[in-house]
Design a protein around this motif. Structure first.
Motif, PDB file in Angstrom:
ATOM      1  N   ASP A   8     -35.459 -23.669  -1.955  1.00  0.00           N
ATOM      2  CA  ASP A   8     -34.755 -24.873  -1.504  1.00  0.00           C
ATOM      3  C   ASP A   8     -33.783 -24.540  -0.384  1.00  0.00           C
ATOM      4  OD1 ASP A   8     -36.032 -26.415  -3.429  1.00  0.00           O
ATOM      5  OD2 ASP A   8     -34.425 -26.116  -4.916  1.00  0.00           O
ATOM      6  N   VAL A   9     -32.991 -23.499  -0.589  1.00  0.00           N
ATOM      7  CA  VAL A   9     -31.978 -23.129   0.396  1.00  0.00           C
ATOM      8  C   VAL A   9     -32.636 -22.617   1.674  1.00  0.00           C
ATOM      9  CG1 VAL A   9     -29.968 -21.668   0.856  1.00  0.00           C
ATOM     10  CG2 VAL A   9     -30.327 -22.618  -1.426  1.00  0.00           C
ATOM     11  N   ALA A  10     -33.705 -21.870   1.539  1.00  0.00           N
ATOM     12  CA  ALA A  10     -34.421 -21.361   2.715  1.00  0.00           C
ATOM     13  C   ALA A  10     -34.941 -22.513   3.562  1.00  0.00           C
ATOM     14  CB  ALA A  10     -35.560 -20.448   2.286  1.00  0.00           C
ATOM     15  N   ARG A  11     -35.535 -23.537   2.898  1.00  0.00           N
ATOM     16  CA  ARG A  11     -36.022 -24.702   3.644  1.00  0.00           C
ATOM     17  C   ARG A  11     -34.868 -25.463   4.283  1.00  0.00           C
ATOM     18  NH1 ARG A  11     -39.618 -24.671  -0.703  1.00  0.00           N
ATOM     19  NH2 ARG A  11     -38.231 -26.007  -1.944  1.00  0.00           N
ATOM     20  N   ARG A  12     -33.763 -25.554   3.590  1.00  0.00           N
ATOM     21  CA  ARG A  12     -32.589 -26.267   4.107  1.00  0.00           C
ATOM     22  C   ARG A  12     -32.098 -25.633   5.402  1.00  0.00           C
ATOM     23  NH1 ARG A  12     -28.254 -29.156   1.662  1.00  0.00           N
ATOM     24  NH2 ARG A  12     -26.193 -28.704   2.532  1.00  0.00           N
ATOM     25  N   LEU A  13     -32.098 -24.305   5.442  1.00  0.00           N
ATOM     26  CA  LEU A  13     -31.585 -23.587   6.608  1.00  0.00           C
ATOM     27  C   LEU A  13     -32.680 -23.204   7.599  1.00  0.00           C
ATOM     28  CD1 LEU A  13     -29.071 -21.152   4.871  1.00  0.00           C
ATOM     29  CD2 LEU A  13     -28.620 -23.397   5.852  1.00  0.00           C
ATOM     30  N   ASP A  73     -21.869 -20.938   1.362  1.00  0.00           N
ATOM     31  CA  ASP A  73     -21.831 -19.573   1.884  1.00  0.00           C
ATOM     32  C   ASP A  73     -23.057 -19.282   2.742  1.00  0.00           C
ATOM     33  OD1 ASP A  73     -19.483 -19.270   0.495  1.00  0.00           O
ATOM     34  OD2 ASP A  73     -20.350 -18.051  -1.121  1.00  0.00           O
ATOM     35  N   ALA A  74     -24.223 -19.782   2.308  1.00  0.00           N
ATOM     36  CA  ALA A  74     -25.455 -19.559   3.072  1.00  0.00           C
ATOM     37  C   ALA A  74     -25.396 -20.271   4.416  1.00  0.00           C
ATOM     38  CB  ALA A  74     -26.658 -20.033   2.267  1.00  0.00           C
ATOM     39  N   GLU A  75     -24.856 -21.494   4.426  1.00  0.00           N
ATOM     40  CA  GLU A  75     -24.723 -22.228   5.686  1.00  0.00           C
ATOM     41  C   GLU A  75     -23.787 -21.492   6.640  1.00  0.00           C
ATOM     42  OE1 GLU A  75     -23.402 -26.105   4.612  1.00  0.00           O
ATOM     43  OE2 GLU A  75     -25.422 -26.882   4.308  1.00  0.00           O
ATOM     44  N   LEU A  76     -22.683 -21.011   6.091  1.00  0.00           N
ATOM     45  CA  LEU A  76     -21.716 -20.295   6.914  1.00  0.00           C
ATOM     46  C   LEU A  76     -22.327 -19.006   7.467  1.00  0.00           C
ATOM     47  CD1 LEU A  76     -18.857 -20.074   7.996  1.00  0.00           C
ATOM     48  CD2 LEU A  76     -18.134 -19.135   5.800  1.00  0.00           C
ATOM     49  N   ALA A  77     -23.045 -18.288   6.632  1.00  0.00           N
ATOM     50  CA  ALA A  77     -23.703 -17.060   7.074  1.00  0.00           C
ATOM     51  C   ALA A  77     -24.732 -17.366   8.166  1.00  0.00           C
ATOM     52  CB  ALA A  77     -24.379 -16.374   5.894  1.00  0.00           C
ATOM     53  N   HIS A  78     -25.455 -18.456   7.987  1.00  0.00           N
ATOM     54  CA  HIS A  78     -26.470 -18.842   8.969  1.00  0.00           C
ATOM     55  C   HIS A  78     -25.839 -19.106  10.334  1.00  0.00           C
ATOM     56  CE1 HIS A  78     -29.834 -21.768  10.304  1.00  0.00           C
ATOM     57  NE2 HIS A  78     -30.238 -20.522  10.480  1.00  0.00           N
ATOM     58  N   LEU A  79     -24.723 -19.812  10.340  1.00  0.00           N
ATOM     59  CA  LEU A  79     -24.028 -20.101  11.599  1.00  0.00           C
ATOM     60  C   LEU A  79     -23.539 -18.818  12.268  1.00  0.00           C
ATOM     61  CD1 LEU A  79     -21.972 -23.244  10.554  1.00  0.00           C
ATOM     62  CD2 LEU A  79     -23.739 -23.171  12.316  1.00  0.00           C
ATOM     63  N   THR A 124     -34.943 -13.572   4.110  1.00  0.00           N
ATOM     64  CA  THR A 124     -33.669 -13.512   4.829  1.00  0.00           C
ATOM     65  C   THR A 124     -32.506 -13.710   3.863  1.00  0.00           C
ATOM     66  OG1 THR A 124     -34.615 -14.302   6.905  1.00  0.00           O
ATOM     67  CG2 THR A 124     -32.257 -14.634   6.599  1.00  0.00           C
ATOM     68  N   LEU A 125     -32.643 -14.660   2.952  1.00  0.00           N
ATOM     69  CA  LEU A 125     -31.582 -14.901   1.969  1.00  0.00           C
ATOM     70  C   LEU A 125     -31.406 -13.699   1.047  1.00  0.00           C
ATOM     71  CD1 LEU A 125     -32.289 -18.621   1.005  1.00  0.00           C
ATOM     72  CD2 LEU A 125     -30.619 -17.734   2.647  1.00  0.00           C
ATOM     73  N   ARG A 126     -32.503 -13.074   0.686  1.00  0.00           N
ATOM     74  CA  ARG A 126     -32.399 -11.888  -0.169  1.00  0.00           C
ATOM     75  C   ARG A 126     -31.722 -10.736   0.587  1.00  0.00           C
ATOM     76  NH1 ARG A 126     -37.457 -13.968  -2.220  1.00  0.00           N
ATOM     77  NH2 ARG A 126     -38.659 -12.858  -0.614  1.00  0.00           N
ATOM     78  N   LYS A 127     -31.949 -10.636   1.877  1.00  0.00           N
ATOM     79  CA  LYS A 127     -31.299  -9.622   2.700  1.00  0.00           C
ATOM     80  C   LYS A 127     -29.801  -9.881   2.767  1.00  0.00           C
ATOM     81  CE  LYS A 127     -31.510  -7.507   7.309  1.00  0.00           C
ATOM     82  NZ  LYS A 127     -32.185  -7.538   8.638  1.00  0.00           N
TER      83      LYS A 127
END
Length: 247
Positions: free
Chosen positions: A133-138, A174-180, A144-147
């Motif tokens: 879900d989070v991977a599709r969102r971002l 946190d994932a959104e912030l990391a992505h940015l 990448t999320l596991r990394k």
């Protein structure tokens, strides 16, 4: 030569005479000569050393301040200056991190405000999301999320039975912030530092006060470094003058 008692040095700084003796014992002050009866004889050199050491503590920390003074007392000026330089470098890195947190939070807030509805942070109580879900969102891969998790950026819980990753609303943030930050070119180690700052403050909504407090502490440390530099320079001058003076 002006001679001083331990109480004279202690009184100036509101500390105990035992503290003065301890500072000498630990090498933060140069060794004092003794009278025939064993009393310490302090001079203006010791007074300047004490001023320098006590000003270095809020600027560089107690341990670093001690290392600086001990280096000076073994005539290793460059070793002392390296410690000072490292302190200034760390302060600059802290300022860069603060700036990165502010920019990232600002971008994240704008992204949620102006971006598509799917980018809004789910409210508290929303059902946890899977890594897919989070991977599709971002629009990134689960790998990448596991990394990011391996780098200490993300810390999702695990579903007790299946062991699958479970992303709560704060994990999605946190994932959104990391992505940015990653899109901005920041390395993983730096991203991890920024995300930890947001996480420890309880999220972006409560981060403003923490950032202001962080800024005040960095400013105070910078001013303390200026004061310490002056005190340290004064100590070196008094020490050199005393050494050059005929006995």
């Amino acid at each position: 030569m002006i001679t001083l008692r331990p109480t004279d040095l202690a009184r100036e700084h509101g500390i105990s005479t035992q503290a003065v003796r301890n500072y000498e014992r630990d090498g933060f002050l140069p060794p004092a000569e003794r009278t025939p009866s064993g009393y310490r004889i302090y001079t203006e050199v010791h007074a300047a050393a004490l001023r320098a050491f006590l000003s270095l503590v809020p600027a560089h920390g107690h341990a670093a301040a001690g290392r600086i003074m001990r280096a000076l007392h073994r005539d290793a000026l460059d070793d002392a200056l390296v410690i000072v330089d490292r302190g200034h470098h760390q302060l600059l890195r802290d300022r860069d991190t603060l700036d990165a947190v502010r920019k990232a939070v600002g971008h994240l807030t704008a992204f949620r405000t102006t971006g598509p509805e799917t980018a809004a942070e789910p409210p508290a109580g929303t059902a946890p999301r899977t890594v897919g879900d989070v991977a599709r969102r971002l629009q990134v891969t689960p790998a990448t999320l596991r990394k990011w998790e391996a780098a200490g950026i993300l810390a999702p819980e695990r579903e007790p039975v299946t062991g699958y990753r479970v992303f709560r609303p704060s994990d999605v943030r946190d994932a959104e912030l990391a992505h940015l930050l990653r899109r901005g070119g920041y390395p993983l180690a730096h991203v991890a530092t920024v995300v930890r700052q947001v996480r420890s403050a309880g999220g972006t909504d409560t981060l403003s006060d923490a950032l202001e407090d962080w800024q005040r502490r960095l400013t105070a440390r910078g001013v303390a470094m200026l004061d310490a530099a002056g005190r340290l320079s004064a100590y070196l001058a008094v020490r050199e003058d005393r050494t050059a003076r005929p006995r």
